[in-house]
Design a protein around this motif. Structure first.
Motif, PDB file in Angstrom:
ATOM      1  N   MET A   1       1.043  -0.920   0.070  1.00 17.51           N
ATOM      2  CA  MET A   1      -0.148  -0.050   0.060  1.00 17.51           C
ATOM      3  C   MET A   1       1.065   1.592  -0.003  1.00 17.51           C
ATOM      4  O   MET A   1       2.222   1.306   0.383  1.00 17.51           O
ATOM      5  CB  MET A   1      -1.046   0.169   0.974  1.00 17.51           C
ATOM      6  N   PHE A   2       0.588   1.862  -0.555  1.00 17.74           N
ATOM      7  CA  PHE A   2       1.255   3.529  -0.610  1.00 17.74           C
ATOM      8  C   PHE A   2      -0.092   4.579  -0.014  1.00 17.74           C
ATOM      9  O   PHE A   2      -0.907   5.011  -0.139  1.00 17.74           O
ATOM     10  CB  PHE A   2       1.723   4.265  -2.445  1.00 17.74           C
ATOM     11  N   ASN A   9       4.206  -1.403   3.778  1.00 19.69           N
ATOM     12  CA  ASN A   9       4.246  -3.002   3.668  1.00 19.69           C
ATOM     13  C   ASN A   9       3.485  -3.244   5.115  1.00 19.69           C
ATOM     14  O   ASN A   9       3.962  -2.937   6.440  1.00 19.69           O
ATOM     15  CB  ASN A   9       5.350  -3.844   3.860  1.00 19.69           C
ATOM     16  N   LEU A  10       2.736  -4.091   5.139  1.00 21.40           N
ATOM     17  CA  LEU A  10       1.480  -4.735   6.374  1.00 21.40           C
ATOM     18  C   LEU A  10       1.156  -5.716   6.618  1.00 21.40           C
ATOM     19  O   LEU A  10       0.577  -6.481   5.383  1.00 21.40           O
ATOM     20  CB  LEU A  10       1.082  -3.617   6.791  1.00 21.40           C
ATOM     21  N   ARG A  34      -8.912   2.572   9.480  1.00 17.73           N
ATOM     22  CA  ARG A  34      -8.704   2.763  10.843  1.00 17.73           C
ATOM     23  C   ARG A  34      -7.539   2.365  11.508  1.00 17.73           C
ATOM     24  O   ARG A  34      -7.224   2.551  12.705  1.00 17.73           O
ATOM     25  CB  ARG A  34     -10.119   2.304  11.920  1.00 17.73           C
ATOM     26  N   PHE A  35      -7.503   0.855  11.090  1.00 16.37           N
ATOM     27  CA  PHE A  35      -5.886   0.299  11.550  1.00 16.37           C
ATOM     28  C   PHE A  35      -4.845   0.910  11.298  1.00 16.37           C
ATOM     29  O   PHE A  35      -3.661   1.379  11.972  1.00 16.37           O
ATOM     30  CB  PHE A  35      -6.125  -1.371  11.235  1.00 16.37           C
ATOM     31  N   PHE A  36      -4.814   1.758  10.152  1.00 15.34           N
ATOM     32  CA  PHE A  36      -4.106   2.013   8.980  1.00 15.34           C
ATOM     33  C   PHE A  36      -3.684   3.907   9.718  1.00 15.34           C
ATOM     34  O   PHE A  36      -2.278   3.653  10.328  1.00 15.34           O
ATOM     35  CB  PHE A  36      -4.019   2.667   7.529  1.00 15.34           C
ATOM     36  N   LYS A  43       1.199   9.614   8.593  1.00 15.97           N
ATOM     37  CA  LYS A  43       1.882   9.798   7.142  1.00 15.97           C
ATOM     38  C   LYS A  43       0.372   9.997   6.867  1.00 15.97           C
ATOM     39  O   LYS A  43      -0.202   9.448   5.606  1.00 15.97           O
ATOM     40  CB  LYS A  43       2.036   8.067   7.103  1.00 15.97           C
ATOM     41  N   PHE A  44      -0.634   9.920   7.699  1.00 17.50           N
ATOM     42  CA  PHE A  44      -1.799  10.661   6.675  1.00 17.50           C
ATOM     43  C   PHE A  44      -2.206  11.687   6.854  1.00 17.50           C
ATOM     44  O   PHE A  44      -3.381  12.808   5.736  1.00 17.50           O
ATOM     45  CB  PHE A  44      -3.057  10.273   7.326  1.00 17.50           C
ATOM     46  N   TRP A  45      -0.847  12.876   7.101  1.00 14.32           N
ATOM     47  CA  TRP A  45      -1.765  13.667   7.144  1.00 14.32           C
ATOM     48  C   TRP A  45      -0.922  14.460   6.038  1.00 14.32           C
ATOM     49  O   TRP A  45       0.426  13.699   5.883  1.00 14.32           O
ATOM     50  CB  TRP A  45      -1.516  14.925   8.921  1.00 14.32           C
TER      51      TRP A  45
END
Length: 122
Positions: A1-2, A9-10, A34-36, A43-45
């Motif tokens: 996932m990018f 890598n999870l 939610r887990f990510f 990394k989501f901001w």
């Protein structure tokens, strides 16, 4: 996932979901996000320069105040919200000590009733 052009890598285990309050029964994309976001929140901001670029602001702005949790209800307009009122006053007077976040409740666990999979179909 990018995420933001970075490969993540999870291989999450069930106990990792349980640690953040997620059950894997009836697994759905909401639980995965939610887990990510709990594991890689930063990394989501967007970084400040990327955010300013995204909104077309080319000048450097100093960060006044930053928060990712506040008290929110779906019954009130933002202008009626005590947090946003205190933030407006802090901006007006250039004083971040005037911001009062009260009891933050914006964590996803407070809003599961609004999850897509819990919505009634019309």
């Amino acid at each position: 996932m990018f995420v933001n052009r970075e490969l993540i890598n999870l291989n999450p285990r069930e106990e990792e979901y349980a640690q953040i309050g997620l059950q894997t029964q009836s697994f759905n994309p909401t639980k995965l996000i939610r887990f990510f976001s709990s594991k890689y929140k930063e990394k989501f901001w967007l970084a400040t320069p990327d955010l300013l670029n995204e909104i077309g602001v080319n000048t450097h702005l100093n960060l006044f105040y930053q928060i990712d949790e506040w008290e929110h209800t779906d019954e009130e307009k933002p202008s009626e919200n005590k947090f946003f009122q205190s933030l407006a006053k802090a901006i007006e007077l250039n004083d971040t000590s005037l911001v009062h976040s009260h009891t933050p409740n914006t964590h996803w666990s407070n809003w599961t009733w609004s999850d897509f999979e819990n919505q009634d179909e019309d």
